[in-house]
Design a protein around this motif. Structure first.
Motif: not given
Ligand SMILES: O=P(O)(O)OC[C@H]1O[C@H](OP(=O)(O)OP(=O)(O)O)[C@H](O)[C@@H]1O
Ligand SMILES: O=c1cc[nH]c(=O)[nH]1
Ligand SMILES: [Mg+2]
Length: 210
Positions: A105, A110-111, A136-137, A139, A166-167, A170, A189, A193
């Motif tokens: 990450r 955070l990508e 987490a996110t 992603h 949040e994760g 998404s 988060l 994050a």
């Protein structure tokens, strides 16, 4: 398709998770407990696998007995931290095939950044179980699953230890067809994050890096 999240609230899972969360838990203990918890998570995530019937001979007589149907399972570890879960899963299903997706990450964007990808053949015919302790996110998990779909995977499940709301949101938006199995859903988060209360950086705690 309705997106599903399963929280595995088995008391042994919850107790072991608490040990992992404690900052006083050493690297070697962290690794050992993670392996134990992974075995329990594996038991739950495989609970609805299809069975077929095979003719066998017991010492007393023939019988039609249940065996797993279809091609061997495929576990996919999201490197690095996924390897901690992978070991315990393989304790329970030693014949599983294993794929690896290398992702880290980017701390600024955070990508997820991919650096490795290797998976077994015939992914489309296998149940694919993706493992990474932290959602987490979302992603990293979403990127790993997108790559696996590109490679042909159709039946995919995602297993983690801790998920942030949040994760989950998404990930489900990107992959509503992929159920999440987690030991806990945490509060959210922090500004970097990281999952809170969480357990810190899973890879660092597992491998003693910083
Ligand atoms: O949901 P996200 O916001 O994408 O965060 C979760 C990702 O972060 C961690 O990996 P990390 O990037 O620290 O790599 P590592 O496993 O090599 O330490 C973790 O193992 C996940 O892969
Ligand atoms: O809390 C977090 C978030 C991302 N990666 C981790 O290892 N921990
Ligand atoms: Mg890390």
């Amino acid at each position: 398709m309705a997106a599903v999240t399963h929280v595995i609230d088995h008391p042994l899972v919850q107790h072991k998770l608490t040990v992992l969360r404690k900052k006083s838990t050493s690297t070697s203990k962290f690794r050992g407990i993670l392996r134990e918890i992974a075995l329990l998570l594996c038991y739950e995530v495989t609970r609805d696998l299809r069975l077929t019937s095979t003719r066998i001979e017991t010492p007393l007589q023939p019988m039609d007995a249940p065996t797993l149907d279809g091609k061997k399972l495929c576990f996919v570890s999201v490197l690095r931290a996924g390897n901690g879960l992978l070991e315990g899963m393989l304790d329970l299903v030693p014949s599983a095939r294993v794929g690896h997706v290398g992702l880290y990450r980017d701390p600024d964007t955070l990508e997820a950044v991919e650096y490795y990808f290797k998976v077994p053949s015939h992914l489309d015919e296998r149940e694919v179980i993706v493992v990474d302790p932290m959602l987490a996110t979302g992603h990293s998990a979403a990127a790993a699953v997108a790559r696996l779909k590109e490679a042909g995977a159709v039946h995919i499940r995602f297993v983690c230890l801790l998920a942030a709301p949040e994760g989950i949101a998404s990930f489900h938006e990107a992959h509503p067809d992929v159920p999440i199995y987690t030991a806990a859903i945490d509060d959210g988060l922090n500004e970097k994050a990281y999952i809170v209360p969480g357990l810190g950086d899973a890879g660092d705690r597992m491998f003693g890096t910083k």
